[in-house]
Design a protein around this motif. Sequence first.
Motif, PDB file in Angstrom:
ATOM      1  N   THR A 167     -29.179  31.235  40.333  1.00 38.64           N
ATOM      2  CA  THR A 167     -27.990  32.064  40.495  1.00 38.64           C
ATOM      3  C   THR A 167     -27.140  31.592  41.670  1.00 38.64           C
ATOM      4  O   THR A 167     -27.619  30.950  42.601  1.00 38.64           O
ATOM      5  CB  THR A 167     -28.390  33.528  40.734  1.00 38.64           C
ATOM      6  OG1 THR A 167     -29.290  33.603  41.838  1.00 38.64           O
ATOM      7  CG2 THR A 167     -29.064  34.099  39.503  1.00 38.64           C
ATOM      8  N   THR A 168     -25.875  31.940  41.629  1.00 41.54           N
ATOM      9  CA  THR A 168     -24.930  31.583  42.687  1.00 41.54           C
ATOM     10  C   THR A 168     -25.014  32.605  43.819  1.00 41.54           C
ATOM     11  O   THR A 168     -25.579  33.698  43.657  1.00 41.54           O
ATOM     12  CB  THR A 168     -23.502  31.566  42.130  1.00 41.54           C
ATOM     13  OG1 THR A 168     -23.166  32.887  41.661  1.00 41.54           O
ATOM     14  CG2 THR A 168     -23.394  30.575  40.979  1.00 41.54           C
ATOM     15  N   PRO A 169     -24.461  32.284  44.996  1.00 41.30           N
ATOM     16  CA  PRO A 169     -24.449  33.261  46.093  1.00 41.30           C
ATOM     17  C   PRO A 169     -23.767  34.572  45.712  1.00 41.30           C
ATOM     18  O   PRO A 169     -24.185  35.642  46.161  1.00 41.30           O
ATOM     19  CB  PRO A 169     -23.676  32.527  47.195  1.00 41.30           C
ATOM     20  CG  PRO A 169     -23.885  31.087  46.901  1.00 41.30           C
ATOM     21  CD  PRO A 169     -23.955  30.977  45.420  1.00 41.30           C
ATOM     22  N   GLU A 170     -22.708  34.494  44.907  1.00 40.30           N
ATOM     23  CA  GLU A 170     -22.017  35.713  44.488  1.00 40.30           C
ATOM     24  C   GLU A 170     -22.940  36.621  43.681  1.00 40.30           C
ATOM     25  O   GLU A 170     -22.947  37.845  43.847  1.00 40.30           O
ATOM     26  CB  GLU A 170     -20.774  35.363  43.668  1.00 40.30           C
ATOM     27  CG  GLU A 170     -19.658  34.691  44.453  1.00 40.30           C
ATOM     28  CD  GLU A 170     -19.931  33.223  44.716  1.00 40.30           C
ATOM     29  OE1 GLU A 170     -20.893  32.684  44.114  1.00 40.30           O
ATOM     30  OE2 GLU A 170     -19.183  32.606  45.506  1.00 40.30           O
ATOM     31  N   VAL A 171     -23.737  36.018  42.794  1.00 43.09           N
ATOM     32  CA  VAL A 171     -24.672  36.792  41.987  1.00 43.09           C
ATOM     33  C   VAL A 171     -25.765  37.398  42.859  1.00 43.09           C
ATOM     34  O   VAL A 171     -26.217  38.525  42.616  1.00 43.09           O
ATOM     35  CB  VAL A 171     -25.283  35.906  40.876  1.00 43.09           C
ATOM     36  CG1 VAL A 171     -26.375  36.662  40.120  1.00 43.09           C
ATOM     37  CG2 VAL A 171     -24.198  35.457  39.909  1.00 43.09           C
ATOM     38  N   MET A 172     -26.188  36.681  43.893  1.00 44.98           N
ATOM     39  CA  MET A 172     -27.196  37.216  44.809  1.00 44.98           C
ATOM     40  C   MET A 172     -26.678  38.459  45.518  1.00 44.98           C
ATOM     41  O   MET A 172     -27.414  39.441  45.699  1.00 44.98           O
ATOM     42  CB  MET A 172     -27.589  36.138  45.819  1.00 44.98           C
ATOM     43  CG  MET A 172     -28.318  34.952  45.197  1.00 44.98           C
ATOM     44  SD  MET A 172     -28.656  33.625  46.377  1.00 44.98           S
ATOM     45  CE  MET A 172     -29.954  34.372  47.349  1.00 44.98           C
ATOM     46  N   ILE A 173     -25.416  38.433  45.921  1.00 48.52           N
ATOM     47  CA  ILE A 173     -24.831  39.606  46.563  1.00 48.52           C
ATOM     48  C   ILE A 173     -24.788  40.788  45.587  1.00 48.52           C
ATOM     49  O   ILE A 173     -25.125  41.925  45.928  1.00 48.52           O
ATOM     50  CB  ILE A 173     -23.413  39.289  47.077  1.00 48.52           C
ATOM     51  CG1 ILE A 173     -23.480  38.336  48.279  1.00 48.52           C
ATOM     52  CG2 ILE A 173     -22.674  40.566  47.464  1.00 48.52           C
ATOM     53  CD1 ILE A 173     -24.019  38.964  49.536  1.00 48.52           C
ATOM     54  N   LEU A 174     -24.375  40.523  44.351  1.00 48.89           N
ATOM     55  CA  LEU A 174     -24.307  41.586  43.345  1.00 48.89           C
ATOM     56  C   LEU A 174     -25.696  42.146  43.046  1.00 48.89           C
ATOM     57  O   LEU A 174     -25.852  43.353  42.849  1.00 48.89           O
ATOM     58  CB  LEU A 174     -23.659  41.050  42.065  1.00 48.89           C
ATOM     59  CG  LEU A 174     -22.170  40.679  42.170  1.00 48.89           C
ATOM     60  CD1 LEU A 174     -21.680  40.076  40.861  1.00 48.89           C
ATOM     61  CD2 LEU A 174     -21.340  41.913  42.535  1.00 48.89           C
ATOM     62  N   CYS A 175     -26.704  41.274  43.010  1.00 50.56           N
ATOM     63  CA  CYS A 175     -28.077  41.748  42.812  1.00 50.56           C
ATOM     64  C   CYS A 175     -28.496  42.651  43.969  1.00 50.56           C
ATOM     65  O   CYS A 175     -29.171  43.672  43.758  1.00 50.56           O
ATOM     66  CB  CYS A 175     -29.029  40.562  42.700  1.00 50.56           C
ATOM     67  SG  CYS A 175     -28.911  39.635  41.166  1.00 50.56           S
ATOM     68  N   GLY A 176     -28.096  42.275  45.184  1.00 53.25           N
ATOM     69  CA  GLY A 176     -28.409  43.112  46.336  1.00 53.25           C
ATOM     70  C   GLY A 176     -27.765  44.480  46.259  1.00 53.25           C
ATOM     71  O   GLY A 176     -28.387  45.494  46.586  1.00 53.25           O
ATOM     72  N   VAL A 177     -26.524  44.525  45.800  1.00 52.27           N
ATOM     73  CA  VAL A 177     -25.836  45.814  45.639  1.00 52.27           C
ATOM     74  C   VAL A 177     -26.538  46.662  44.590  1.00 52.27           C
ATOM     75  O   VAL A 177     -26.747  47.877  44.773  1.00 52.27           O
ATOM     76  CB  VAL A 177     -24.358  45.586  45.257  1.00 52.27           C
ATOM     77  CG1 VAL A 177     -23.684  46.904  44.918  1.00 52.27           C
ATOM     78  CG2 VAL A 177     -23.616  44.888  46.393  1.00 52.27           C
ATOM     79  N   ALA A 178     -26.934  46.028  43.468  1.00 49.33           N
ATOM     80  CA  ALA A 178     -27.630  46.765  42.409  1.00 49.33           C
ATOM     81  C   ALA A 178     -28.972  47.291  42.899  1.00 49.33           C
ATOM     82  O   ALA A 178     -29.342  48.450  42.633  1.00 49.33           O
ATOM     83  CB  ALA A 178     -27.816  45.859  41.191  1.00 49.33           C
TER      84      ALA A 178
END
Length: 356
Positions: A167-178
Amino acid sequence: MKHIFNPEAHKTYGAYIGLKKLFILILAAVTILIGIVAIASGSSKLTITQVLLSLCGRGSPKTDIIVLSIRLPRIVTAIVAGIGLSVTGCVMQSILRNPLASSSTLGVSQGAAFGAALAIIVFNAGIQKQTLDGIGFSNPYIVSICAFIGSMMSTMVILGLSKVKKTTPEVMILCGVALSSLFAGGTTLLQYFADDVKVAAVVFWTFGNLGSTSWREIIIMSVSVCLSLVYFCFNSWNYNAVQNGESTAKGLGVDVDKMRLTGMAVCSFTASVIVSYIGIINFIGLIAPHLMRRVVGSDYRFLLPASAFAGAVLLLLSDTLARLVVQPIILPIGAITSFLGAPLFMYLIFKSGKYV
């Protein structure tokens, strides 16, 4: 034939680097000075001289108890936690290339809150006493261990997805929010089925408390923070390379994927250790790096130590304010950092017109 080496440019660059180093040294001295003032501040009305005498082993028995047994552990906790949270936030913002990355936005803090709630409500960690400094738990080690496990769960999920799905860094951030929302929902459900006393204990833990640590916990936090800081400083050139884009970093020989996964693991582990002992402290890991970027720039050789001392200063000032506003009651440190951090962060955004 002109020489490529320009002495004047070298002197100018040397002076520029020297100013950065001088600023970091001044910031370190300010941290120590504010720490001494913070020890003297409080309802006991100690003077700086009394504090210094106690620290040198020449104070009165009463002053020694206040300084060495009560206030010094709290101040050292604030310094260590401030350094750890700010440095991990600084590195997360680099490797994820996101100015909003921190332990709070990646689910580490919310996972710790869920673990603490599980320990208090399900495992009956219980409440032993209530003091001016807050609520004392009958089994604080269970609370800390569960909080640490909860915070690391979020990290393991994010790192697992990154390893398997690339995954990309952007997806990692979104996973963290979820994951933050998921853990918050779980904490709410646990509180819904708990009695009032246990709910109050969970709420108090989420406020953050710098006075709950003994020297054993402080040593554990200090070791984890020091080791992570050494690792981050050794990789400062890699973080500088990533700032110019992943393709540039790879061209310079940086294994970006490995660096990102390892950096995230070290950041999350360090933040998890801190949060498990003192509760949730917001905005320190977000504000300190942004403030220091405006002074020392984005060179991580200087940004990391500057952010470390800035985080310590911010947390010391917040804790001192929490102890002085309504004496002898100590206000929640998490609320103070949020009140100070949110307006300051908004000011930085509106003044520059961007996040960084």
